[in-house]
Design a protein around this motif. Structure first.
Motif, short mmCIF file in Angstrom:
data_model
loop_
_atom_site.label_atom_id
_atom_site.label_comp_id
_atom_site.label_asym_id
_atom_site.label_seq_id
_atom_site.Cartn_x
_atom_site.Cartn_y
_atom_site.Cartn_z
N ASN A 50 -45.87 4.63 -24.73
CA ASN A 50 -45.56 5.64 -25.74
C ASN A 50 -45.11 6.93 -25.04
N LEU A 51 -44.82 7.95 -25.83
CA LEU A 51 -44.26 9.21 -25.33
C LEU A 51 -44.53 9.56 -23.88
N LEU A 52 -45.80 9.75 -23.53
CA LEU A 52 -46.11 10.28 -22.20
C LEU A 52 -45.68 9.34 -21.10
N VAL A 53 -45.99 8.05 -21.25
CA VAL A 53 -45.63 7.11 -20.19
C VAL A 53 -44.12 6.90 -20.15
N GLN A 54 -43.50 6.90 -21.34
CA GLN A 54 -42.03 6.85 -21.35
C GLN A 54 -41.46 8.00 -20.53
N ALA A 80 -43.80 16.04 -23.37
CA ALA A 80 -45.01 16.82 -23.63
C ALA A 80 -44.75 17.86 -24.72
N VAL A 81 -43.59 18.51 -24.64
CA VAL A 81 -43.23 19.49 -25.67
C VAL A 81 -43.19 18.79 -27.03
N GLU A 82 -42.58 17.61 -27.03
CA GLU A 82 -42.49 16.82 -28.27
C GLU A 82 -43.88 16.51 -28.80
N LEU A 83 -44.76 16.08 -27.89
CA LEU A 83 -46.12 15.71 -28.27
C LEU A 83 -46.87 16.90 -28.87
N VAL A 84 -46.69 18.06 -28.23
CA VAL A 84 -47.38 19.26 -28.71
C VAL A 84 -46.88 19.62 -30.11
N SER A 85 -45.58 19.50 -30.32
CA SER A 85 -45.06 19.92 -31.62
C SER A 85 -45.47 18.96 -32.73
N THR A 86 -45.74 17.72 -32.43
CA THR A 86 -46.20 16.82 -33.50
C THR A 86 -47.70 16.86 -33.70
N THR A 87 -48.48 16.98 -32.61
CA THR A 87 -49.94 16.87 -32.75
C THR A 87 -50.67 18.21 -32.69
N ARG A 88 -50.02 19.24 -32.15
CA ARG A 88 -50.66 20.53 -31.94
C ARG A 88 -51.81 20.46 -30.92
N ALA A 89 -51.90 19.38 -30.21
CA ALA A 89 -52.96 19.27 -29.20
C ALA A 89 -52.47 19.89 -27.90
N ILE A 90 -52.31 21.22 -27.93
CA ILE A 90 -51.67 21.92 -26.82
C ILE A 90 -52.37 21.68 -25.49
N GLU A 147 -54.77 19.53 -24.56
CA GLU A 147 -54.90 18.14 -24.12
C GLU A 147 -53.57 17.64 -23.55
N ALA A 148 -52.48 17.93 -24.29
CA ALA A 148 -51.18 17.42 -23.86
C ALA A 148 -50.81 17.98 -22.48
N TRP A 149 -50.93 19.29 -22.34
CA TRP A 149 -50.48 19.88 -21.07
C TRP A 149 -51.41 19.53 -19.92
N ILE A 150 -52.72 19.45 -20.21
CA ILE A 150 -53.63 19.03 -19.13
C ILE A 150 -53.31 17.60 -18.70
N SER A 151 -53.03 16.74 -19.67
CA SER A 151 -52.69 15.35 -19.33
C SER A 151 -51.42 15.30 -18.48
N VAL A 152 -50.41 16.06 -18.91
CA VAL A 152 -49.15 16.05 -18.17
C VAL A 152 -49.36 16.59 -16.76
N ALA A 153 -50.12 17.68 -16.68
CA ALA A 153 -50.41 18.23 -15.35
C ALA A 153 -51.08 17.18 -14.48
N ALA A 154 -52.04 16.47 -15.07
CA ALA A 154 -52.74 15.44 -14.31
C ALA A 154 -51.78 14.35 -13.85
N MET A 155 -50.84 13.98 -14.72
CA MET A 155 -49.89 12.92 -14.35
C MET A 155 -49.00 13.38 -13.19
N TYR A 156 -48.46 14.59 -13.27
CA TYR A 156 -47.66 15.12 -12.16
C TYR A 156 -48.50 15.18 -10.88
N PHE A 157 -49.75 15.66 -11.05
CA PHE A 157 -50.60 15.82 -9.88
C PHE A 157 -50.84 14.49 -9.19
N VAL A 158 -51.21 13.49 -9.98
CA VAL A 158 -51.50 12.17 -9.40
C VAL A 158 -50.27 11.64 -8.68
N LEU A 159 -49.11 11.78 -9.33
CA LEU A 159 -47.86 11.28 -8.74
C LEU A 159 -47.57 11.99 -7.40
#
Lengths: 299, 248
Positions: free
Chosen positions: A64-68, A255-265, A267-279
């Motif tokens: 889904n979104l994030l992994v895509q 992530a921007v898309e995710l934030v605008s649909t769910t408003r989970a600001i 969570e979304a950005w922390i998750s994305v940060a974590a994904m970049y960090f791990v990579l």
């Protein structure tokens, strides 16, 4: 194991305890503030679903979104770095060329890129170069043609949804042009680190400038600059977030898309940060492991 | 082949590095098969002179004709000359990323464009000549200095040049390795190769040279056959130099 713990404990000082306590208090305070004053409801439960979801029709788990977004980021970064290394190598050679005009042109390119904010560079490349190129070469309709075909699995594997091919490709070009300036500087440093005697030996065998570069100088120079090039690759992954601005649907864009649909600001950005960090962190660990003496073919 | 055919003609050569004049009005003719040894104090322009012969340095004035080709700004001429002129450096300058065999074949394959198999058999032939056939698959860093210099000589020979230039080939070597390199050079001289050597190895010079050249301050001060050069040189500065290095 016990011994190890013991030795760690011995090295701790009471100051360490104070530092940790202050940090816990600080982050705890922010946590509470977000919950209370902003009236923020943490909904971490949402995130896994935006990584993978169960496709009812096809009866299997799909990205889904994030992994895509992550996959697009990885694709774009790999192609962009290949292109950047090719362009950067040419640029590095141009920086040490005998011809003054060539040297000046390369220097100009580098200085322009170094002295303009990346965002501006990205927009300029996109609107003045990449978009024109894509229109001129009619890439849009060509990609749509492939998207309609039945057997486009190979294309999809390399570029994802072919309908978005033009956007990915402009992302790759823009990023590669941007990074090539820095790769060029690394390559130049590598070339200049090769002793003059190598050039003289190649020349006294009667080699042309091209042959001398191709067989003698570049193989040694590139081997020397592999570590900084690897670091530049990690930089490129981080810089790639910027191409979300030209609507390449990579991780940050999603992530921007995710934030605008769910408003989970958060969570979304922390998750994305974590994904970049791990990579990036795992790549950096991998590279420093490969660099260890005795590992890579260090001659 | 007539022994008195000139293969290198240096006429009134000048060389400037900025305002510094490294060579002043240098003239020297080398004939086919001739062995010329150049000596002189450091900074006298010996290296500069032989580096001009394959145009690692560009001369500033005068004429330089190598193997019938005048050296000037035409790149094609320069490369044609370099193919016929082998050069051995003080610091060996082997290619560290290539094996010994690859060091020897890269020139013939990429410049002479001969087939790989032929280049390899040629390389093995010359490795035999310099007495290290067993080192073919090693990298330069795995060899001793003397072995590296012999590989460097073989690398030049693989191009089958008509002239060999040696720029202080033994100066960077440990004393016990000097002789193995000089032996190879002596054998090469006996095979009839045209050679110009910049060296301070006077024993070698005496044995091999047809012509001794003494340089000082960018000028050729004395040219003489070794029999005269070592016993009664005309120039007192040449005598002083010889006294100094033959003292020990």
């Amino acid at each position: 194991m016990n011994n190890k713990l013991h030795s760690i404990a011995k090295r701790l000082h009471w100051m360490d305890g104070v530092i940790v306590a202050v940090l816990i208090l600080f982050f705890g305070y922010i946590w509470v503030q977000i919950g209370d004053q902003l009236n923020y409801k943490w909904r971490w439960g949402l995130i896994p679903n935006y990584m993978f979801r169960y496709d009812e029709e096809r009866e299997r788990w799909v990205a889904n979104l994030l992994v895509q977004g992550l996959i697009t980021t990885i694709r774009v970064c790999i192609y962009a770095s290949i292109l950047a290394v090719i362009l950067g190598t040419l640029l590095g050679m141009a920086r040490v060329a005998k011809n003054l005009t060539i040297r000046m042109l390369a220097r100009t390119y580098l200085e322009i890129l170094r002295n303009i904010p990346p965002v501006v560079v990205i927009f300029i490349f996109f609107f003045f170069l990449s978009e024109q190129l894509i229109t001129a070469l009619n890439i849009e309709s060509w990609a749509r043609g492939i998207a309609r075909q039945e057997n486009n699995a190979v294309w999809e594997f390399f570029f994802g949804d072919m309908r978005r091919f033009p956007s990915i490709i402009s992302g790759v070009i823009v990023l590669a042009l941007f990074e090539s300036a820095f790769v060029g500087e690394i390559v130049r440093a590598g070339i200049e680190a090769i002793p003059r005697g190598q050039q003289e030996a190649a020349r006294s065998l009667g080699m042309s400038w091209i042959a001398e570069m191709r067989y003698i100088i570049l193989p040694q120079a590139l081997r020397k600059v592999l570590p900084p090039l690897a670091n530049q690759f990690i930089s490129l992954i981080k810089d790639s977030a910027i191409i979300s601005l030209i609507s390449v649907q990579e991780l940050t864009y999603k992530a921007v898309e995710l934030v605008s649909t769910t408003r989970a600001i958060f969570e979304a950005w922390i998750s994305v940060a974590a994904m970049y960090f791990v990579l990036c962190f795992s790549l950096s660990m991998l590279f420093s492991y490969l660099e260890r003496p005795g590992k890579a073919a260090a001659r | 082949m007539p022994e008195d055919t000139p293969i290198i003609e240096i006429r009134n050569l000048d060389k400037f590095f900025g305002a510094f004049q490294a060579l002043t009005d240098v003239s020297l003719t080398v004939h086919i098969g001739e062995k010329v040894v150049i000596c002189g104090p450091s900074g006298s322009g010996k290296s500069t002179l032989i580096r001009c012969v394959n145009r690692l340095e560009e001369h500033s004035g005068g004429h330089l004709i190598v193997d019938g080709i005048e050296l000037n700004d035409h790149t094609r001429n320069i490369r044609a000359v370099r193919m016929e002129v082998g050069m051995v450096f003080q610091q060996f300058n082997l290619f560290p990323h290539l094996t010994v065999l690859e060091n020897l074949t890269v020139g013939p394959i990429r410049v002479r464009k001969i087939p790989k198999a032929e280049a390899i058999s040629r390389a093995r032939k010359y490795l035999d000549r310099v007495h290290i056939p067993e080192q073919a698959d090693k990298y330069p860093a795995q060899l001793s200095g003397g072995q590296q210099q012999r590989v460097a000589i073989a690398r030049s020979l693989c191009m089958e040049p008509r002239i060999m230039l040696f720029d202080e080939p033994t100066s960077a070597l440990d004393p016990e390795m000097i002789n193995e390199v000089l032996d190879v050079m002596t054998e090469l001289a006996e095979s009839g190769m045209t050679m110009i050597c910049v060296t301070h190895e006077m024993g070698f010079a005496n044995k091999v040279a047809d012509k001794m050249v003494f340089m000082e301050d960018g000028k050729i001060v004395e040219i003489a056959p070794p029999s005269i050069f070592f016993t009664k040189p005309k120039n007192p500065r040449c005598q002083a130099f010889l006294d100094q290095i033959l003292e020990h």
